[in-house]
Design a protein around this motif. Structure first.
Motif, PDB file in Angstrom:
ATOM      1  N   GLU A   1       0.834  -1.206   0.000  1.00 18.48           N
ATOM      2  CA  GLU A   1       0.000   0.000   0.000  1.00 18.48           C
ATOM      3  C   GLU A   1       0.869   1.257   0.000  1.00 18.48           C
ATOM      4  N   ASP A   2       0.315   2.352  -0.527  1.00 17.90           N
ATOM      5  CA  ASP A   2       1.071   3.598  -0.677  1.00 17.90           C
ATOM      6  C   ASP A   2       1.660   4.085   0.639  1.00 17.90           C
ATOM      7  N   SER A   3       0.837   4.112   1.686  1.00 20.24           N
ATOM      8  CA  SER A   3       1.312   4.622   2.977  1.00 20.24           C
ATOM      9  C   SER A   3       2.412   3.731   3.548  1.00 20.24           C
ATOM     10  N   ALA A   4       2.227   2.422   3.428  1.00 20.31           N
ATOM     11  CA  ALA A   4       3.233   1.482   3.924  1.00 20.31           C
ATOM     12  C   ALA A   4       4.519   1.582   3.106  1.00 20.31           C
ATOM     13  N   PHE A   5       4.387   1.829   1.796  1.00 21.00           N
ATOM     14  CA  PHE A   5       5.554   1.953   0.921  1.00 21.00           C
ATOM     15  C   PHE A   5       6.389   3.172   1.293  1.00 21.00           C
ATOM     16  N   LYS A   6       5.724   4.298   1.527  1.00 21.07           N
ATOM     17  CA  LYS A   6       6.443   5.532   1.897  1.00 21.07           C
ATOM     18  C   LYS A   6       7.182   5.346   3.216  1.00 21.07           C
ATOM     19  N   LYS A   7       6.493   4.762   4.180  1.00 22.48           N
ATOM     20  CA  LYS A   7       7.120   4.525   5.485  1.00 22.48           C
ATOM     21  C   LYS A   7       8.302   3.566   5.349  1.00 22.48           C
ATOM     22  N   ARG A   8       8.125   2.557   4.496  1.00 16.15           N
ATOM     23  CA  ARG A   8       9.181   1.568   4.300  1.00 16.15           C
ATOM     24  C   ARG A   8      10.403   2.182   3.633  1.00 16.15           C
ATOM     25  N   MET A   9      10.177   3.020   2.633  1.00 15.75           N
ATOM     26  CA  MET A   9      11.291   3.653   1.930  1.00 15.75           C
ATOM     27  C   MET A   9      12.046   4.609   2.851  1.00 15.75           C
ATOM     28  N   ASP A  10      11.331   5.291   3.724  1.00 16.24           N
ATOM     29  CA  ASP A  10      12.001   6.168   4.702  1.00 16.24           C
ATOM     30  C   ASP A  10      12.934   5.347   5.591  1.00 16.24           C
ATOM     31  N   PHE A  11      12.446   4.198   6.024  1.00 16.29           N
ATOM     32  CA  PHE A  11      13.251   3.326   6.887  1.00 16.29           C
ATOM     33  C   PHE A  11      14.475   2.792   6.130  1.00 16.29           C
ATOM     34  N   LEU A  12      14.273   2.321   4.896  1.00 17.32           N
ATOM     35  CA  LEU A  12      15.380   1.750   4.120  1.00 17.32           C
ATOM     36  C   LEU A  12      16.401   2.811   3.739  1.00 17.32           C
ATOM     37  N   ASN A  13      15.926   4.023   3.456  1.00 14.21           N
ATOM     38  CA  ASN A  13      16.856   5.127   3.189  1.00 14.21           C
ATOM     39  C   ASN A  13      17.733   5.414   4.398  1.00 14.21           C
ATOM     40  N   GLU A  14      17.125   5.362   5.568  1.00 14.12           N
ATOM     41  CA  GLU A  14      17.867   5.630   6.798  1.00 14.12           C
ATOM     42  C   GLU A  14      18.895   4.526   7.078  1.00 14.12           C
ATOM     43  N   VAL A  15      18.472   3.281   6.931  1.00 18.26           N
ATOM     44  CA  VAL A  15      19.334   2.159   7.303  1.00 18.26           C
ATOM     45  C   VAL A  15      20.436   1.911   6.269  1.00 18.26           C
ATOM     46  N   LEU A  16      20.080   1.985   4.990  1.00 23.56           N
ATOM     47  CA  LEU A  16      21.020   1.613   3.928  1.00 23.56           C
ATOM     48  C   LEU A  16      21.610   2.814   3.178  1.00 23.56           C
ATOM     49  N   GLU A  17      21.198   4.017   3.553  1.00 18.82           N
ATOM     50  CA  GLU A  17      21.765   5.246   2.988  1.00 18.82           C
ATOM     51  C   GLU A  17      21.694   5.233   1.456  1.00 18.82           C
ATOM     52  N   LEU A  18      20.477   5.230   0.938  1.00 21.42           N
ATOM     53  CA  LEU A  18      20.247   5.137  -0.505  1.00 21.42           C
ATOM     54  C   LEU A  18      20.144   6.501  -1.194  1.00 21.42           C
ATOM     55  N   GLU A  19      20.064   7.591  -0.420  1.00 21.48           N
ATOM     56  CA  GLU A  19      19.722   8.896  -0.989  1.00 21.48           C
ATOM     57  C   GLU A  19      20.637   9.337  -2.120  1.00 21.48           C
ATOM     58  N   ASP A  20      21.930   9.077  -1.986  1.00 15.71           N
ATOM     59  CA  ASP A  20      22.898   9.608  -2.952  1.00 15.71           C
ATOM     60  C   ASP A  20      22.763   9.005  -4.349  1.00 15.71           C
ATOM     61  N   PHE A  21      22.127   7.826  -4.459  1.00 13.67           N
ATOM     62  CA  PHE A  21      22.073   7.175  -5.774  1.00 13.67           C
ATOM     63  C   PHE A  21      20.692   6.627  -6.118  1.00 13.67           C
ATOM     64  N   ILE A  22      19.680   6.998  -5.365  1.00 20.38           N
ATOM     65  CA  ILE A  22      18.364   6.389  -5.559  1.00 20.38           C
ATOM     66  C   ILE A  22      17.714   6.811  -6.889  1.00 20.38           C
ATOM     67  N   LYS A  23      18.159   7.905  -7.489  1.00 25.33           N
ATOM     68  CA  LYS A  23      17.602   8.344  -8.768  1.00 25.33           C
ATOM     69  C   LYS A  23      18.452   7.895  -9.958  1.00 25.33           C
ATOM     70  N   SER A  24      19.515   7.135  -9.680  1.00 24.29           N
ATOM     71  CA  SER A  24      20.435   6.711 -10.740  1.00 24.29           C
ATOM     72  C   SER A  24      20.006   5.375 -11.326  1.00 24.29           C
ATOM     73  N   PRO A  25      20.269   5.159 -12.637  1.00 19.94           N
ATOM     74  CA  PRO A  25      20.026   3.831 -13.223  1.00 19.94           C
ATOM     75  C   PRO A  25      20.926   2.782 -12.571  1.00 19.94           C
ATOM     76  N   ILE A  26      20.449   1.566 -12.493  1.00 18.44           N
ATOM     77  CA  ILE A  26      21.196   0.505 -11.836  1.00 18.44           C
ATOM     78  C   ILE A  26      22.566   0.301 -12.468  1.00 18.44           C
ATOM     79  N   ARG A  27      22.653   0.440 -13.798  1.00 23.16           N
ATOM     80  CA  ARG A  27      23.916   0.170 -14.502  1.00 23.16           C
ATOM     81  C   ARG A  27      25.009   1.160 -14.131  1.00 23.16           C
TER      82      ARG A  27
END
Length: 336
Positions: free
Chosen positions: A127-153
């Motif tokens: 669900e949308d609300s659960a997804f937003k909360k989950r992404m906030d948590f994963l960003n905090e734990v795994l520090e994804l902010e610097d590359f989250i908009k980049s293509p995987i390659r």
């Protein structure tokens, strides 16, 4: 949470005789050979446990993980994870587990990471609300902010591994299977991933099965290990018990500018011990001696070393888990 009983896996292999004649014969009358990769393995894991699952190359670790995740079907035996059979209840089962294979990615190569996670959100029906909360948590734990908009390659290996772990955790799985999650990573990235796994386990009580060749991962993350060799279980218990039983090895490390140190220090002749009980290594002025303290007391080893050479620095430490496991494999320890 995880119950495995007498799990066994066989593969059939076609045996071909050499030459054209052998090729023709194998085409019309193929001769099959049965290879037993996993042999009656049984173990359990409690909810919230981080279980180290280890063994040498070819031991059958990845085959077991593939059976536990439902990718392969066991030849015989059973595995029940969170009350479900991975093969029979596959559609429902995969919604409750996360899987990371260190040498493979589940991400789409050309998509930006944000779009990849959006696709996975729809696949797992988050669900949308659960997804937003989950992404906030994963960003905090795994520090994804610097590359989250980049293509995987465009991601480095360390970034891709963190992205893969986040993808496996997007739907809040109850069990996380990590197969070589730190392979090929530098020390800093390894440390970040270890801290992330520890935090996820602590905050969400996620059960983790960790398969790795990096024994530092095991020592830092797991209290208990299951060890297999040649398809059979050879140890199941706490790392502290393994060290207590096989941890008589010590490492004497010292710095000396004496020439030909190990010609002067003839440990074998002095203490009448075998090559298995003493291994000496040299790197410039640094010297390491791993020895069996049951065969030679630590005090005797220190006294003899200091009486023979000039030492600038010296220390003794317990054997690491890698040395213990090396000895266990060499002795052919049975779990019986």
């Amino acid at each position: 949470m995880i119950y495995v009983e007498n799990l066994r896996k066989e593969f059939k292999k076609t045996v071909k005789e050499p030459g054209i004649k052998g090729s023709i014969k194998s085409f019309f009358k193929p001769q099959k050979e049965i290879i037993e990769v996993v042999k009656d393995i049984s173990f359990e894991a409690e909810e919230g446990e981080i279980l180290g699952f280890i063994g040498p190359n070819g031991a059958g670790k990845s085959t077991v993980i593939k059976m536990l995740t439902g990718i392969l079907t066991p030849t015989s035996g059973s595995c029940i994870i969170n009350g479900q059979n991975p093969q029979k209840n596959r559609k429902q089962y995969v919604k409750e587990i996360g899987v990371v294979f260190g040498q493979r990615t589940q991400l789409w190569w050309d998509l930006p990471l944000t779009e990849t996670y959006t696709v996975l959100k729809e696949i797992y029906e988050v669900e949308d609300s659960a997804f937003k909360k989950r992404m906030d948590f994963l960003n905090e734990v795994l520090e994804l902010e610097d590359f989250i908009k980049s293509p995987i390659r465009t991601l480095s290996l360390g970034q891709r591994m963190r992205a893969d772990i986040a993808a496996s955790l997007l739907h809040s799985p109850k069990v996380l299977f990590l197969d070589e999650p730190t392979i090929g990573l530098d020390v800093v990235v390894k440390d970040n991933i270890r801290r992330a796994i520890t935090k996820i386990n602590a905050e969400e009580n996620t059960t983790v099965v960790l398969t790795t060749h990096d024994l530092e991962d095991i020592e830092l993350l797991s209290k208990r290990i299951v060890m297999i060799d040649k398809g059979s279980k050879v140890f199941d218990g706490k790392i502290s018990d393994l060290k207590s039983k096989y941890g008589q090895m010590r490492e004497l490390a010292f710095v000396s500018d004496n020439q030909n140190v190990f010609d002067i220090l003839d440990y074998q002749s002095k203490f009448k011990i075998s090559d298995d009980d003493l291994i000496a290594e040299k790197d410039g002025l640094s010297h390491k001696v791993r020895f069996n303290s049951d065969a030679v007391p630590v005090g005797d080893m220190l006294a003899y070393t200091l009486s023979k050479i000039d030492v600038k620095d010296i220390n003794v430490k317990d054997a690491d888990i890698e040395e213990i496991i090396r000895r266990l494999y060499k002795e052919g320890v049975s779990d019986e």
